[in-house]
Every structure is written in C-alpha cells, then in structure tokens.
Design a protein around this motif. Sequence first.
Motif, PDB file in Angstrom:
ATOM      1  N   PRO A 132      97.417  -7.175 -15.702  1.00  0.00           N
ATOM      2  CA  PRO A 132      98.127  -7.710 -14.527  1.00  0.00           C
ATOM      3  C   PRO A 132      98.769  -6.568 -13.732  1.00  0.00           C
ATOM      4  N   ILE A 133      98.733  -6.688 -12.430  1.00  0.00           N
ATOM      5  CA  ILE A 133      99.210  -5.604 -11.573  1.00  0.00           C
ATOM      6  C   ILE A 133     100.671  -5.830 -11.204  1.00  0.00           C
ATOM      7  N   GLY A 134     101.487  -4.819 -11.466  1.00  0.00           N
ATOM      8  CA  GLY A 134     102.886  -4.892 -11.070  1.00  0.00           C
ATOM      9  C   GLY A 134     102.996  -4.553  -9.604  1.00  0.00           C
ATOM     10  N   SER A 135     103.231  -3.294  -9.320  1.00  0.00           N
ATOM     11  CA  SER A 135     103.373  -2.892  -7.928  1.00  0.00           C
ATOM     12  C   SER A 135     102.011  -2.711  -7.274  1.00  0.00           C
ATOM     13  N   PRO A 185     107.514   1.809 -10.176  1.00  0.00           N
ATOM     14  CA  PRO A 185     107.755   1.488 -11.584  1.00  0.00           C
ATOM     15  C   PRO A 185     108.396   2.668 -12.326  1.00  0.00           C
ATOM     16  N   ARG A 212     107.895  -7.761 -10.334  1.00  0.00           N
ATOM     17  CA  ARG A 212     106.569  -7.173 -10.587  1.00  0.00           C
ATOM     18  C   ARG A 212     106.710  -5.713 -10.977  1.00  0.00           C
ATOM     19  N   ILE A 213     107.547  -5.008 -10.205  1.00  0.00           N
ATOM     20  CA  ILE A 213     107.739  -3.585 -10.455  1.00  0.00           C
ATOM     21  C   ILE A 213     108.413  -3.395 -11.811  1.00  0.00           C
ATOM     22  N   SER A 238     105.902  -3.711 -14.710  1.00  0.00           N
ATOM     23  CA  SER A 238     105.135  -2.474 -14.946  1.00  0.00           C
ATOM     24  C   SER A 238     106.017  -1.463 -15.656  1.00  0.00           C
TER      25      SER A 238
END
Lengths: 354, 177
Positions: B59-62, A338, A259-260, A263
């Motif tokens: 969309p959300i990363g962290s 990120p 996820r990081i 981003s």
Amino acid sequence: MEEKVLMKGNEALAEGAIRAGCRHYFGYPITPQTEIAAYMSRRMPHVGGIFLQAESEIAAVNMVLGAASAGVRAMTSSSSPGISLKSEGISYLAGSDLPCVIVNIQRAGPGLGGIQPSQADYYLATKSPGHGDLHMLVFAPSTVQEMADLISHAFNKADEYRVPAMILGDGMLGQMMEPVILPAEREVKTSKPWAANGHQNKRPHNIINSLFLEADILENRILDRYKRYAVIEHNETRAENFMTDDAKILIIAYGASARIAKSALTAARKEGIAAGLLRPITLWPFPVKEINAAAENARDILTVELSMGQMVTDVKLAVQGRRPVHFFGRTGGMMPTPEDVLEEIRKIERNGSI
Amino acid sequence: MSTSGILFAGFGGQGLLFSGKILATAGLIENREVSWLPSYGPEMRGGTANCSVRLSDEPIGSPIVSKPDILVAMNIPSYHKFISEVVPGGIVVTDSSLVKAHTDRMDIKRFEVEATKISQDEGLDGISNMILVGKLVKESGIISFNTLEKAVHKCVGEKKVHLLEYNIKAIKLGMSL
C-alpha cells in the motif's frame, strides 16, 4: 463486481455522491476541488440531476438549504476559503435540522492562503462550523476509495440524524489518482415526513426554520438536538487501527497525514521501533474510546497533522494526561515526507517520555 | 524493487500528466498498488510542472515522489531541480533536444533521447513524451510492453482513437533507441 478504475479523489467522491442518490449539486469553483464541480456538471444531466454553478459559495450553500428542505439529497463542495463563506449557511442548516453534505477539500490558509494541501480547517469543521451551539458530522477519508465510499455513508447518517455532514479532505486526496472500486448505485428510501415538499391539502404544512425568538423554546430545541448529538457520539465514531496492538509509540493522524504516518511507522518497525497508527475516520464525533483503547499499552502518543496542531488538542482531551502527547506538523501547504515523520518517531524512541 | 517512484518533470503542455497516467494505468492493469499525483500549482500554466507516479507491491503512503527512482526531465529547470534528488542507481531520461546540461553524478544511469527532434522528424509532433516513456520502460523494465499497450488503449479517449497508433508508434520508437 465493479472493475477497478484509476480516478482522481475529487472525481471518485463526485461519482460516489451520485451513486448515493445525490441529484442536487450546487457549487462554485475553487482549487483544489474544482474537479468535483466539473464532474457533476458532466454527469448530472445524464442521471436526471441538477448541477448549478451558483454566483458565490454563500449562494451555493443556501441552495443546498432549499433543496434539503424539500427532502432531497443535496450537496455542495469547496475548499477552505469557500468553506469560511459557507459558515453562515451551515449554521442555518444545523439550526433547521437539515441533512446534507458539504465537502471541504482543504488548502492552506489563513486568508486566500495557498492551493497546496492542508489540514488547518480541523477546528473550523469540528469546533465551530458556524455560529451557535451546533455540531456536524465530520468524515475524514484517507484514500481515493474512501473518498468514494464515505460520501454515501455521510448522506445516510445525515439523513438518519437530520444533521449536516462534512467530508473533510485535502488537496492531496482530491488531486491524486488511485485505483478505486466504485460503490454500487443505491436506491434511497429515507422517509422524510418533515420535508417541505408540497402538502397537497393532505397534511398540515411543514415549516423549516431556524428562528425562535422565545428563548425557552429555542433552548428546548437545542437541548433536543444535543440529545441526538449524544446518540451520535455514542454510536457513530469510526477509526482504523494499524499495528496498534503492541505499539509503544502511538501515532494519531487522519487523511493525508495518516498515509504519510503509515509509511513512516512501517519503516520504524523495520528498525525495531514498535509504532502504530490510530486513524480517526470520524473527526466529529471524535473516537475517544478508540484512542484510549489503542493507547492502553503505548508509552507515547504522536499526533501528526498538516497544521500547527489542532486535532492534537482533542487527543490531549481524550487521554486526559495519561500519556504524553507529542506533535509534529507542517503547514502552509508543505507536506512532510515519511522520513520526516520517521525522524520524529526516532526522537521519541530515543528520548523516552519527556 | 518493490516500490518505484517515477517523476515526470517539464513544462505544462508537454504531456507529463498523460505520461504518468499511462504508467499508473499499466500498474493498475498488472494489479499493483499505484498512485498518480500532479503538481497542480500555478506552475502548470507555462512554468515547470511535474507528475509523481508510484508503482508498488505494498500500500502506498505518500504519493509524492521527492526522491525519484526514475526521473524523466523535459526541460532544463526541472532537470536542475531534480537531478540531485534521484536515488543512487536511479534512471534519468532526458529530452536532449531541450535539456543540454551536464551532471557530475556517476551513480545514476542517464539516457539522453532527442525526443522533440525525433518526434518532429517522424511525424509524431507533440508526443515526444511517449518516446521518453518508451525509453524509460525499456531501460527500467518497470512494466511490459504488452501492458503498456493496453494502458494506452485505456487512456486514449474514444474521441481521440485516431491518435492511438501514433502513441504506440512513439513508444515503440522510444523502446528501439
């Protein structure tokens, strides 16, 4: 269609398990996965299921062994130190060809470590879940939606191949809330003629066992099992490609770190750096083919993990020196931002292949 | 602003997680991408705790908010910990009954609300957090009142229906300040 609801990863996973037909849960509390047990204790009585808080992690995994032997869908969950305790049981489950699901919502180790998110149990999950020659399926969700969805897939594949399966999450995924559409309730119709669930004088009795004192018999059983593993490695790899088509810098990350990384690479793209992400969804079997396909046009590979570098060894084995493989990780429960990952991407972009 | 990071910080028990849940639920109702992440460490038991919320169109990363666009500080340690992390142009709402602290930062919009005192005066004991939510929504416009009201209805459990009107009243009060 189901409504989108806001749920914690741990709770979405627990509800996903129930909807996948799991009616037998055995656990022991440990942060950051206790919501799974709490949710099961609340829900199981309403669906005719069993929730049992065992006296220890070891007891819980052996209750799973008993329930799985009887042919029902059973699961246990814990976090890293608890999974170490379950190792013995996992080996017995694998040696007895029993399908079940074990959930590891990882926290930092070694020892009691800390309670913040970590991915330092990669080796434990994929290389050595217990003593002996064995594998288990390892699935790595990276959203709350996947926490709810992958558990049913894990039960299906565990049943199909008669192997234990693990959901390898982490404290961040377990604790965070995100919108999720819960999967539909499924009726399970897997036939398990091997189950020790009462022969009623109609068939020879089934034996579930992992002890074979004759070496040649044991070797043959292991060889047979490895034939199944080979089929799994061939058929069951899963990975997500995100902007990999033209990626010069290919990031490989799973779970929370993916996820990081997403981003970070989205920000890198805005700076004109062609970065992409290959996210393994199965860690065993490892998506070797998928990684090589994504690396085809890449100049460099960057593996990002919440560990000192574990999956990176599999990435190196996958690309066999054809691409330089860099590593960036934080450990001990620290999460990279990120921006941290973006800085690594920039460095690789500047320096080129070293 | 396509992504907003909101950080609620204070003592465990002040309703930080619930405040965050209300905002995240409001985001969900508006069909935005949302995430909610509590600090779940030992700090929950009496020390400083916090809750990260993101509302986004992507969309959300962290889900971790380390550089908040909006900070709600409900105690002094949290205020000192996070005030320098707020992005320039960001909004800071403090409960000034509890946080009496100065900042040199001129590049943020700071709002002081005597939330604890007001909640006691108005018979809204224990929900000073909702007064601050009202204030942050008014100053940031991050979500509409209508959505917020729907979110409160969703988040206040069936067993606590009697608390609904208090929560709404507290939000309205915060918005009027």
